[in-house]
Design a protein around this motif. Structure first.
Motif, short mmCIF file in Angstrom:
data_model
loop_
_atom_site.label_atom_id
_atom_site.label_comp_id
_atom_site.label_asym_id
_atom_site.label_seq_id
_atom_site.Cartn_x
_atom_site.Cartn_y
_atom_site.Cartn_z
N MET A 275 0.81 -1.21 0.00
CA MET A 275 0.00 0.00 0.00
C MET A 275 0.85 1.27 0.00
SD MET A 275 -2.81 -1.57 -0.06
CE MET A 275 -3.87 -0.13 -0.05
N GLU A 276 2.05 1.19 0.60
CA GLU A 276 2.90 2.38 0.70
C GLU A 276 4.35 1.95 0.88
OE1 GLU A 276 3.57 6.21 3.73
OE2 GLU A 276 1.78 4.94 3.91
N ILE A 277 5.25 2.63 0.19
CA ILE A 277 6.68 2.42 0.35
C ILE A 277 7.24 3.70 0.94
CG2 ILE A 277 8.86 1.87 -0.79
CD1 ILE A 277 7.26 0.50 -2.97
N GLY A 278 7.60 3.66 2.22
CA GLY A 278 8.08 4.84 2.91
C GLY A 278 9.59 4.90 2.97
N VAL A 279 10.08 5.93 3.66
CA VAL A 279 11.52 6.12 3.79
C VAL A 279 12.12 5.02 4.65
CG1 VAL A 279 13.30 7.68 4.64
CG2 VAL A 279 11.29 8.61 3.50
N LEU A 280 11.41 4.59 5.70
CA LEU A 280 11.93 3.59 6.62
C LEU A 280 11.15 2.28 6.59
CD1 LEU A 280 12.62 5.85 9.74
CD2 LEU A 280 14.22 5.18 7.96
N VAL A 281 9.86 2.33 6.29
CA VAL A 281 9.04 1.13 6.36
C VAL A 281 8.19 1.00 5.10
CG1 VAL A 281 8.93 1.18 8.87
CG2 VAL A 281 7.15 2.33 7.54
N THR A 282 7.69 -0.22 4.88
CA THR A 282 6.74 -0.51 3.80
C THR A 282 5.45 -1.01 4.44
OG1 THR A 282 8.46 -1.05 2.19
CG2 THR A 282 6.27 -1.97 1.81
N VAL A 283 4.34 -0.46 4.01
CA VAL A 283 3.04 -0.81 4.57
C VAL A 283 2.31 -1.75 3.61
CG1 VAL A 283 0.83 0.08 5.40
CG2 VAL A 283 2.92 1.41 5.76
N MET A 284 1.83 -2.87 4.15
CA MET A 284 1.10 -3.85 3.35
C MET A 284 -0.22 -4.19 4.03
SD MET A 284 4.07 -6.52 2.07
CE MET A 284 4.27 -7.23 3.71
N HIS A 285 -1.16 -4.71 3.25
CA HIS A 285 -2.41 -5.25 3.77
C HIS A 285 -2.43 -6.75 3.49
CE1 HIS A 285 -4.87 -1.24 3.86
NE2 HIS A 285 -3.89 -1.29 4.76
N SER A 286 -2.61 -7.55 4.53
CA SER A 286 -2.63 -8.99 4.38
C SER A 286 -3.93 -9.43 3.70
CB SER A 286 -2.50 -9.66 5.75
OG SER A 286 -3.64 -9.36 6.55
N PRO A 287 -4.01 -10.71 3.23
CA PRO A 287 -5.25 -11.17 2.59
C PRO A 287 -6.47 -11.06 3.47
CG PRO A 287 -3.44 -12.67 2.08
CD PRO A 287 -2.91 -11.69 3.10
N ASP A 288 -6.31 -11.14 4.80
CA ASP A 288 -7.44 -10.97 5.71
C ASP A 288 -7.54 -9.54 6.22
OD1 ASP A 288 -5.13 -11.17 7.14
OD2 ASP A 288 -5.94 -12.45 8.72
N ASN A 289 -6.93 -8.59 5.48
CA ASN A 289 -7.07 -7.15 5.70
C ASN A 289 -6.45 -6.69 7.01
OD1 ASN A 289 -7.85 -4.68 4.60
ND2 ASN A 289 -9.74 -4.62 5.78
N LYS A 290 -5.31 -7.27 7.36
CA LYS A 290 -4.52 -6.75 8.47
C LYS A 290 -3.47 -5.81 7.91
CE LYS A 290 -4.97 -10.91 11.34
NZ LYS A 290 -4.21 -12.04 11.96
N LYS A 291 -3.20 -4.74 8.67
CA LYS A 291 -2.19 -3.78 8.26
C LYS A 291 -0.83 -4.24 8.76
CE LYS A 291 -1.19 1.18 8.25
NZ LYS A 291 -1.63 2.52 8.72
N ILE A 292 0.10 -4.43 7.84
CA ILE A 292 1.44 -4.90 8.17
C ILE A 292 2.42 -3.78 7.89
CG2 ILE A 292 3.23 -6.63 7.71
CD1 ILE A 292 1.01 -8.47 6.67
N ILE A 293 3.15 -3.36 8.91
CA ILE A 293 4.19 -2.34 8.77
C ILE A 293 5.53 -3.03 8.96
CG2 ILE A 293 5.08 -0.16 9.66
CD1 ILE A 293 2.29 0.45 10.72
N MET A 294 6.29 -3.14 7.87
CA MET A 294 7.53 -3.91 7.88
C MET A 294 8.72 -3.01 7.60
SD MET A 294 8.45 -7.31 5.66
CE MET A 294 7.07 -8.14 6.42
#
Length: 290
Positions: A151-170
């Motif tokens: 969903m977003e590629i940031g300066v320090l982290v990448t934000v994803m949404h899992s198949p069950d719609n959980k927000k993952i900040i990696m």
């Protein structure tokens, strides 16, 4: 007594501030107040201009269909660099020496960098993601032990949404440290499935039935042609490997629909699908003989 009174009078007169001194103090206060006011004005106007520049660059990049990840990353870097320039200009107006301030900021930056080595590695990994583009915003990836839609590629982290719609900040470093599988990078995917039948069934018939089920589905592509072959002689079944090709967006629809359709079709054709079972034999033991 008269001498003591005269000494006291001289001390009192010496403590009285002269008008010239008062004027100098007032001038210093006024000058400093004006400098502080100018510094505030420079900071406010500078921040407004920097925001306008950032928004203008973002719109220009969007018109040229630049990768959204590059837009977000690039505008963030530009904003922070320009804001540092604005802060330096405001500090110089107050009276700080720019060279000294830059030296102080450099030393502080070195100390902060040593304390935040993990953040710097995340920043470097973010730069690598933008440069090599192993994935884009909207792709579904498997990276760092997580699967999700970017969903977003940031300066320090990448934000994803899992198949069950959980927000993952990696953290970006966790993504670049391992293997990255871009699931939706290509337009087509192969659907790998297995169908097991009994040893007593006609294998040619089963193969034709599976091909008929695949050919009846419009989502399955003709090129490459679907593959249906005997892959294993297992303990209780003969296993067919079924490998049709479909569009990436149709992958899960084809996979789930095939499981139901092939079961119904094999039942209709009288083909049995074996399942694990165990035969238990019981023997009577003659107690008298023992």
């Amino acid at each position: 007594m008269a001498q003591e009174e005269s000494a006291t009078t001289q001390e009192a007169s010496s403590t009285i501030i002269s008008p010239e001194t008062i004027e100098k103090i007032q001038g210093i206060i006024v000058d400093n107040a004006l400098n502080v006011l100018y510094a505030i004005v420079i900071f406010v106007i500078g921040k407004w201009i920097v925001s306008m520049v950032r928004n203008g660059i973002r719109k220009a990049m969007e018109k040229r269909n630049v990768d959204p990840a590059l837009i977000s990353f690039g505008t963030s870097i530009i904003y922070y660099v320009l804001m540092i320039c604005v802060i330096l200009a405001a500090a110089q107006q107050v009276g700080f020496q720019t060279t000294s301030l830059v030296a102080i900021l450099g030393a502080a930056g070195l100390a902060v960098g040593l304390a935040l080595q993990g953040s710097l590695s995340n920043f470097a990994a973010g730069v690598l993601i933008i440069m090599f583009r192993p994935f884009r915003i909207g792709d579904v990836i498997d990276a760092g032990g997580q699967i999700g839609k970017v969903m977003e590629i940031g300066v320090l982290v990448t934000v994803m949404h899992s198949p069950d719609n959980k927000k993952i900040i990696m953290p970006n470093s966790s993504i670049m440290a391992g293997c990255i599988t871009n699931i939706t990078a290509n337009d087509t995917r192969r659907v790998d499935m297995t169908v097991g039948v009994s040893y007593s069934d006609d294998l040619d018939k089963v193969q034709n039935v599976i091909l008929d089920v695949l050919n009846a589905d419009d989502r399955i592509l003709n090129d490459p042609a679907p593959q249906v072959e005997v892959s294993e002689l297992a303990d209780s079944s003969v296993n067919f490997v079924v490998r049709p090709w479909a569009k990436t967006s149709d992958y899960w629809g084809v996979f789930f629909d095939f499981q139901k359709t092939i079961k119904q079709r094999l039942d209709k054709e009288g083909v049995s699908i074996p399942f694990p079972q165990q035969d238990v034999y019981m023997h009577n033991v003659d107690s008298s003989a023992s």
